[in-house]
Design a protein around this motif. Sequence first.
Motif, PDB file in Angstrom:
ATOM      1  N   ASP A 178       0.839  -1.198   0.000  1.00 30.04           N
ATOM      2  CA  ASP A 178       0.000   0.000   0.000  1.00 30.04           C
ATOM      3  C   ASP A 178       0.878   1.254   0.000  1.00 30.04           C
ATOM      4  OD1 ASP A 178      -2.231  -1.515  -0.033  1.00 30.04           O
ATOM      5  OD2 ASP A 178      -2.925  -1.008   1.976  1.00 30.04           O
ATOM      6  N   SER A 179       0.443   2.267  -0.735  1.00 24.99           N
ATOM      7  CA  SER A 179       1.222   3.501  -0.825  1.00 24.99           C
ATOM      8  C   SER A 179       0.366   4.697  -0.411  1.00 24.99           C
ATOM      9  CB  SER A 179       1.745   3.714  -2.251  1.00 24.99           C
ATOM     10  OG  SER A 179       0.667   3.817  -3.166  1.00 24.99           O
ATOM     11  N   HIS A 180       1.044   5.780  -0.064  1.00 21.89           N
ATOM     12  CA  HIS A 180       0.355   7.006   0.321  1.00 21.89           C
ATOM     13  C   HIS A 180       1.154   8.190  -0.206  1.00 21.89           C
ATOM     14  CE1 HIS A 180      -1.656  10.059   2.757  1.00 21.89           C
ATOM     15  NE2 HIS A 180      -2.580   9.155   3.058  1.00 21.89           N
ATOM     16  N   TRP A 181       0.460   9.177  -0.754  1.00 21.50           N
ATOM     17  CA  TRP A 181       1.127  10.328  -1.370  1.00 21.50           C
ATOM     18  C   TRP A 181       1.947  11.149  -0.381  1.00 21.50           C
ATOM     19  CZ3 TRP A 181       0.118  15.202   0.441  1.00 21.50           C
ATOM     20  CH2 TRP A 181      -1.036  15.361   1.231  1.00 21.50           C
ATOM     21  N   LEU A 182       1.625  11.054   0.919  1.00 23.43           N
ATOM     22  CA  LEU A 182       2.326  11.860   1.913  1.00 23.43           C
ATOM     23  C   LEU A 182       3.785  11.444   2.090  1.00 23.43           C
ATOM     24  CD1 LEU A 182       0.043  12.590   5.018  1.00 23.43           C
ATOM     25  CD2 LEU A 182       1.506  14.207   3.803  1.00 23.43           C
ATOM     26  N   VAL A 183       4.105  10.185   1.803  1.00 30.71           N
ATOM     27  CA  VAL A 183       5.446   9.677   2.110  1.00 30.71           C
ATOM     28  C   VAL A 183       6.521  10.486   1.396  1.00 30.71           C
ATOM     29  CG1 VAL A 183       7.012   7.726   1.902  1.00 30.71           C
ATOM     30  CG2 VAL A 183       4.680   7.348   2.677  1.00 30.71           C
ATOM     31  N   ASP A 184       6.524  10.449   0.074  1.00 29.05           N
ATOM     32  CA  ASP A 184       7.563  11.168  -0.675  1.00 29.05           C
ATOM     33  C   ASP A 184       7.499  12.665  -0.429  1.00 29.05           C
ATOM     34  OD1 ASP A 184       8.379   8.768  -1.651  1.00 29.05           O
ATOM     35  OD2 ASP A 184       7.568   9.038  -3.663  1.00 29.05           O
ATOM     36  N   ASN A 185       6.283  13.201  -0.350  1.00 24.28           N
ATOM     37  CA  ASN A 185       6.137  14.645  -0.173  1.00 24.28           C
ATOM     38  C   ASN A 185       6.657  15.113   1.178  1.00 24.28           C
ATOM     39  OD1 ASN A 185       4.514  16.075  -2.497  1.00 24.28           O
ATOM     40  ND2 ASN A 185       3.623  14.043  -2.287  1.00 24.28           N
ATOM     41  N   PHE A 186       6.356  14.359   2.248  1.00 23.95           N
ATOM     42  CA  PHE A 186       6.834  14.817   3.553  1.00 23.95           C
ATOM     43  C   PHE A 186       8.332  14.600   3.699  1.00 23.95           C
ATOM     44  CE2 PHE A 186       7.838  14.856   8.007  1.00 23.95           C
ATOM     45  CZ  PHE A 186       7.185  16.003   8.414  1.00 23.95           C
ATOM     46  N   VAL A 187       8.864  13.530   3.108  1.00 27.07           N
ATOM     47  CA  VAL A 187      10.314  13.316   3.161  1.00 27.07           C
ATOM     48  C   VAL A 187      11.036  14.490   2.510  1.00 27.07           C
ATOM     49  CG1 VAL A 187      12.193  11.887   2.280  1.00 27.07           C
ATOM     50  CG2 VAL A 187      10.213  10.810   3.320  1.00 27.07           C
ATOM     51  N   LEU A 188      10.537  14.943   1.364  1.00 24.62           N
ATOM     52  CA  LEU A 188      11.143  16.091   0.697  1.00 24.62           C
ATOM     53  C   LEU A 188      10.917  17.383   1.477  1.00 24.62           C
ATOM     54  CD1 LEU A 188      10.283  15.281  -3.016  1.00 24.62           C
ATOM     55  CD2 LEU A 188      12.573  15.530  -2.052  1.00 24.62           C
ATOM     56  N   PHE A 189       9.727  17.536   2.050  1.00 26.40           N
ATOM     57  CA  PHE A 189       9.406  18.730   2.828  1.00 26.40           C
ATOM     58  C   PHE A 189      10.287  18.824   4.074  1.00 26.40           C
ATOM     59  CE2 PHE A 189       6.796  20.708   6.233  1.00 26.40           C
ATOM     60  CZ  PHE A 189       6.669  21.980   5.694  1.00 26.40           C
TER      61      PHE A 189
END
Length: 267
Positions: free
Chosen positions: A68-79
Amino acid sequence: MWTAFVCGAAVFPGLFYGFRTVLRWRFPRWREADLVTVSESLVSAVHASLATASGVTIVTSCKDVMTDSHWLVDNFVLFGAPYMAFDIFAMYLSHYHNQRVKGRGGEHSVQTVRSFLLRDTLLVLHHAALLLVFMPVCLLLRRGLGDFFIGCFLLTELSTPFVCFGKILIQLGLDNSILHRINGVVVLLTFFTCRVLLFPFMYWAYGRQLGIPLHRVAAHLPLHCNLGNLVILAPQVYWFILLLRKAKRLYLRRRAPQADADKPKTD
């Protein structure tokens, strides 16, 4: 996606300088060391709160712990990546100004940087590892798998706002207050739960999905996964031991005046 990185690069330094400006106006008698230390603590608390909220969202949304994936993962890691870099600078700035208060330095120098790195070695390594290891693994190497576990790692930040709150209470002269004692207990509980017990929880969640008992999960994982978890867990256990020692010292220090008061008076 890189918009999140740019936002983080603007938000965290902006918060730091904004907090410092407000604190300088609110507490005109504070030294620069006090302003920088409290501002750095407030920014850390903001980042940790956002990380915890993101972690809760990701963990509760991923039913399959591997796919399962969630859009927050990559975005928060970069943020959050710019925060890690900026916080190293903010910690150095706090160290520099505190050294000036103690009369141990006047200008930025190699010696000042060296003393900072020696004092905060683990924290600097922790931030550097998140930037140089955790971020590339999340964005490039995991092939979209394991968002659940990334969410779990974000949950390790749950204790940070309470740690920062404790520092702020000390700065305000409330280190002997009931509020500071309650906050200390919360720090211990949240740190142990989300930085130590988190690892057995992740193994349990993986084992439950595959129908494997907890004590056999490690044998079903690649060696590098177990070693990686051990490397991350080790400093958490070390920091928890330090917190326990600090709590013990504070407890004994508070008991000493009471013990003296309870002693029978003799002529």
